[in-house]
Design an enzyme around this catalytic site. Structure first.
Site, PDB file in Angstrom:
ATOM      1  CD  GLU B  47      -2.840  -0.713   2.565  1.00  0.00           C
ATOM      2  OE1 GLU B  47      -2.959   0.432   3.053  1.00  0.00           O
ATOM      3  OE2 GLU B  47      -3.342  -1.723   3.079  1.00  0.00           O
ATOM      4  CG  ASP B  58      -4.142   7.499   8.219  1.00  0.00           C
ATOM      5  OD1 ASP B  58      -3.941   6.277   8.352  1.00  0.00           O
ATOM      6  OD2 ASP B  58      -4.342   8.051   7.125  1.00  0.00           O
TER       7      ASP B  58
END
Lengths: 407, 276
Positions: B47, B58
């Site tokens: 990724e 996040d």
């Protein structure tokens, strides 16, 4: 008298106003949003919920707020009669309490014991902390570290009310980042926590729900004006950050095509600089904080920092319904600079003895221009969304700065 | 065949691992070195995170990496260029573009899908694009032979069926715990049965991520999933090696430490002295 309007007034089943709105959030939150939507629709349909909300708005917040004819300002301006919808006279000093009472009651009804909120200037934080205290809920308020510093008194007020203020140190350390952090916290605690969003922003159903809780402003103003003038206003003016007071005010008049609607964004130091918060004027469609709307962004889609002398307008996004109303051409969106807002504070204070919040002063600045251009038989209504006590220090510094400039 | 589908059919040299790195952290050259390294280690997919100003899914580690990469000038176009260079170098591992939706929207979904395909990407992960909003992009991606990898959370419940039923390839990304990305001690209660449930309903492989930072986590999770995603723990490693990764004389050794960590995570024997 009212003509049918083609303007869409409710979000569709995907939560869209035209192309705008929707749900752009992590999957973890999707079920919570569906539960919220169901809970909110049930509450709306429940007469006992509505009754309790009306009771609190009347007995606790002090509604209906007055509609004040600004006689001196009207005379000085020499044009249309200027009315002020006095949201500044609400408990805690702004329209924010209408929405926090509504969502607070809803949170309680849904069995949630913990509220979280984000705040820039602190008004929504104070209103959330207030409602949490009233309803016996825990409250945690996320606030950018920069705003914690600028709004120390509001931080203290929230703490006094029993809320925990969490300073946010990421990004620009202002409202945008406080909102990111509130969403992050919500993702982690979604099962027992209610996120009380303070404006007509965020994922569906927030924009529609906050509008429902704020439409009391316009509904009252409409009735009051019909009583006083026997007619509808020619122009309604409100400031737009996220845009909740403006939507609350405009909704009552959306279907009346003869009523002009004007939203005023913060131009900060000018829209030719990069120090402004004029999202609809200078932004472009994008996704921030869970919905598709206009956004201040660069060519790579990175969100740009916003600036306004008013911490409450200092936000790079705007409610999706505003983006829709702009594109539908129903509302005219314009701008006022920091300087124009400060001058409007002084004008309203001296003429009427009313000290407006810096946010509301943006609407006053534009309304004075509009009124001056109109005939004396016309009527202009300003949504005076909040009072200026919280801003006295910023106003003092701002006005002193202007004096220096003219030296 | 899409490289992701191929990778899941391939025999693995350990537990299947999908590492996440933030493109441009600490700089472009290091990211390219890390891609080559991960490719050589035989990971299942990589990724590649596009740094973003408002990464609301996040936690602090990836947020900070994002800030560093943005400060270094990394852009979405730069991430595409990185993939192109990696492919020119012969990297065969599937590459997944991890990005928030706004940069995609700004670029234009159709032209981004084409650009990503041309650069050598095999799929997308977009954490703020749930099923209800992903229809158009999913259709365009499928037409180009790329997979939009959907996320499924412990709170998804009855949504799982709808989410997995749209998949023709790629994998399902199961979020192992509530909250944002980041290293954790605990996973959601009932994580194993959640993974088993998704696996039962899905016709494509199932990966699990968020909070996986230790070889034991990888081992435990891959008993119930086809691969484990490691993000923050690796990004943290890259952060702590940042200065050494940037200097040419200390770089090989620093990369060696990353290699060792990847081998530990994938449960492979770590030779006493590996690499150079």
């Amino acid at each position: 008298m009212t003509s049918r309007s083609a303007v869409q007034e409710k979000a569709d089943e995907r939560g869209r106003f035209g192309d705008f709105g929707g749900r752009f959030v992590p999957e973890t939150l999707m079920n919570a949003l569906s539960e919220l939507e169901a809970g909110y629709r049930e509450a709306l349909a429940d007469e006992s919920f509505q009754q309790e909300l009306r009771r609190l708005l009347a007995e606790y917040s002090g509604r209906p707020t007055p509609l004040t004819l600004a006689e001196n300002l009207t005379r000085i301006t020499g044009g249309a009669r200027i009315y002020l919808k006095r949201e500044d006279l609400n408990h805690t000093g702004a329209h924010k309490i209408n929405n926090t009472l509504g969502q607070g009651l809803l949170a309680k009804r849904m069995g949630k014991k913990k509220l979280i909120a984000e705040t820039g200037a602190g008004q929504h934080g104070v209103a959330s902390a207030t409602v949490a205290a009233l309803l016996g809920l825990e409250c945690r308020v996320f606030m950018g570290e920069e705003d914690v510093r600028r709004q120390r008194l509001n931080v203290f007020r929230m703490e006094l009310l029993g809320a925990e203020v969490v300073p946010v140190t990421s990004g620009t350390r202002t409202l945008k980042d406080a909102t990111n952090e509130a969403i992050r916290h919500w993702v982690s605690h979604v099962e027992d926590t209610f996120y009380l969003i303070g404006s007509v922003v965020g994922p569906h159903p927030y924009p529609e729900m906050v509008k429902m809780f704020q439409r009391v402003i316009g509904d009252e103003a409409r009735v009051q004006l019909l009583e006083r003038e026997g007619r509808l206003p020619d122009e309604v003016v409100a400031c737009v950050g996220g845009g909740s007071n403006a939507i609350g005010m405009f909704t009552a008049f959306l279907a009346d095509e003869a009523v002009g609607l004007t939203g005023v964004e913060a131009a900060g130091e000018g829209v030719d600089t990069d120090r402004h918060a004029a999202t609809l004027t200078k932004g472009s469609p994008g996704v921030l904080h869970g919905s598709l709307s206009y956004l201040l962004q660069d060519e790579d889609g990175q969100v740009l920092p916003a600036h306004s002398i008013s911490a409450g307008l200092d936000y790079p996004g705007v409610g999706p319904e505003h983006a829709y109303l702009k594109e539908a051409g129903r509302v005219r969106y314009t701008i006022a600079t920091d300087r124009e807002a400060l001058e409007a504070v002084r004008a309203l204070s001296r003429a009427e003895g009313i000290l407006p919040a810096l946010e509301s002063a943006h609407a006053v600045a534009e309304a004075l221009k509009v009124a001056a251009d109109r005939s004396t038989s016309d009527v202009v209504v300003i949504c005076l969304s909040g009072r200026g006590d919280k801003d006295v220090e910023s106003i003092r510094q701002g006005l002193e700065g202007m004096l220096h400039e003219s030296d | 065949m899409n490289r992701i589908d191929h990778a899941f059919q391939r025999e693995s040299r350990g537990h299947r691992l999908i590492p996440f790195i933030t493109a441009g952290d600490p700089n472009k050259e290091t990211t390219l070195d890390l891609i080559r390294l991960l490719d050589a280690e035989g990971v299942t997919a990589i990724e590649l995170g596009v740094p973003y100003s408002d990464p609301l899914a996040d936690g602090p580690v990836i947020q900070a990496a994002s800030d560093r990469a943005l400060a270094g000038g990394m852009t979405l176009a730069g991430v595409l260029e990185l993939a192109r260079e990696a492919r020119q170098d012969g990297v065969q591992t599937p590459l997944i573009l991890f990005t928030y939706y706004n940069p995609v929207l700004r670029w234009g979904p159709a032209s981004l899908v084409k650009a990503a395909f041309d650069a050598g990407f095999d799929g997308f992960i977009i954490p703020d694009l749930p099923l209800e909003e992903s229809g158009e992009l999913d259709r365009i991606a499928q037409e180009a032979g790329l997979h939009l990898i959907p996320l499924v959370a412990p709170t998804s419940r009855e949504r799982i069926r709808a989410i997995v039923s749209t998949r023709r390839g790629g994998f399902i990304y199961c979020v192992s715990s509530l909250g944002t990305t980041g290293m954790r001690r605990e996973f959601a209660d009932g994580i194993e049965s959640f993974l088993d449930e998704v696996r039962r309903q899905s016709t494509v492989p199932v990966a699990v991520g968020f909070g996986i930072s230790h070889p034991d986590h990888v081992k435990r999770m891959t008993e119930h999933a086809d691969a484990a995603v490691v993000g923050s723990a690796l990004v943290k490693r890259v952060e702590s090696l940042g200065e050494r990764l940037k200097q040419s004389e200390s770089r090989p050794q620093a990369l060696d430490e990353v290699r060792r960590f990847i081998r530990e995570l994938s449960g492979r024997d770590v030779p006493a002295t590996s690499g150079k």
